[in-house]
Design an enzyme around this catalytic site. Sequence first.
Site, PDB file in Angstrom:
ATOM      1  CB  THR A  12      -0.930   0.021   1.222  1.00  0.00           C
ATOM      2  OG1 THR A  12      -0.152   0.071   2.427  1.00  0.00           O
ATOM      3  CG2 THR A  12      -1.829  -1.217   1.238  1.00  0.00           C
ATOM      4  CB  SER A  16       5.695   8.269  -4.022  1.00  0.00           C
ATOM      5  OG  SER A  16       4.925   8.363  -2.833  1.00  0.00           O
ATOM      6  N   GLY A  17       8.148   7.068  -2.800  1.00  0.00           N
ATOM      7  CA  GLY A  17       8.935   6.901  -1.590  1.00  0.00           C
ATOM      8  C   GLY A  17       9.338   5.472  -1.281  1.00  0.00           C
ATOM      9  N   GLY A  19       7.496   2.907  -0.479  1.00  0.00           N
ATOM     10  CA  GLY A  19       6.663   1.907  -1.137  1.00  0.00           C
ATOM     11  C   GLY A  19       7.125   1.600  -2.543  1.00  0.00           C
ATOM     12  CB  SER A 137       7.674   6.766  12.073  1.00  0.00           C
ATOM     13  OG  SER A 137       8.422   7.970  12.212  1.00  0.00           O
ATOM     14  CE1 TYR A 150       3.606   9.639  10.010  1.00  0.00           C
ATOM     15  CE2 TYR A 150       5.374  10.190  11.544  1.00  0.00           C
ATOM     16  CZ  TYR A 150       4.929   9.530  10.403  1.00  0.00           C
ATOM     17  OH  TYR A 150       5.808   8.758   9.676  1.00  0.00           O
TER      18      TYR A 150
END
Length: 249
Positions: A12, A16-17, A19, A137, A150
């Site tokens: 998912t 970009s990044g 993924g 994270s 977050y």
Amino acid sequence: MKKLEGKIAIITGGNSGIGLATAKRYVEEGAYVYITGRRQKELDLAAERIGRNVTAVQGDVAVTADLDRLYEQVRSEQGRVDIVFANAGIGVWAPIEHVAESCFDSIFNVNVRGVFFTVQKALPLMPDGSSVILCGSSSATKGMPGLSVYIASKAALRGFARSWSAELKPRRIRVNVLTPGPTETPIFGKAGLPADQIDAMKSKVASETLTGVFADPDEIAKAAVFLASDDSTFIIGADIPVDGGHAQV
């Protein structure tokens, strides 16, 4: 033999990044990959960059109907899912006194609720011994001003990994958290801050790593290959930091 030969993977936020970098690595290692994202144009461009053995399925992980549509397509085309990388996530910078209910809900809907149902709806398609990877994270350990919502959403993934690992023990489905540190991804550009404040934040965060720089997404993707492969069969319920020491020292 390639590490993921013949495997079917879901990523998912694969447009970009981290993924996208992981999708490339998975394909290089022999997997067939389904990537998801909310924006069709970015998905199409990502699929072009990956080049082969990839299907892009537009959808929002916060919308369960989109997840149902994704897994129905995977079921009809492949019949199973060997690897789930629940990578999609969003973040907005806001001090506690400025967090609106809509901001709180949007972050938790993607980062927590979206992860939960991404995994739940994959389970009927997953063979015994499959791998689930949740993208955490390093900020969830370290803490950063203005990112409390977050950070709380990412901290929740640690509880998911522990609980699901115990619950899925009879099926030998291993669940782990891959925890990147500061990484060059588009998420900073979507934090809702002016460019000069983003630059100042990135400079401060980079200085807190032992390398003094942000990671390239491919450095995180290499760890995602390890956790998806049989090289990690004895790693279960763990939090694997790939953070340049950001939250370690």
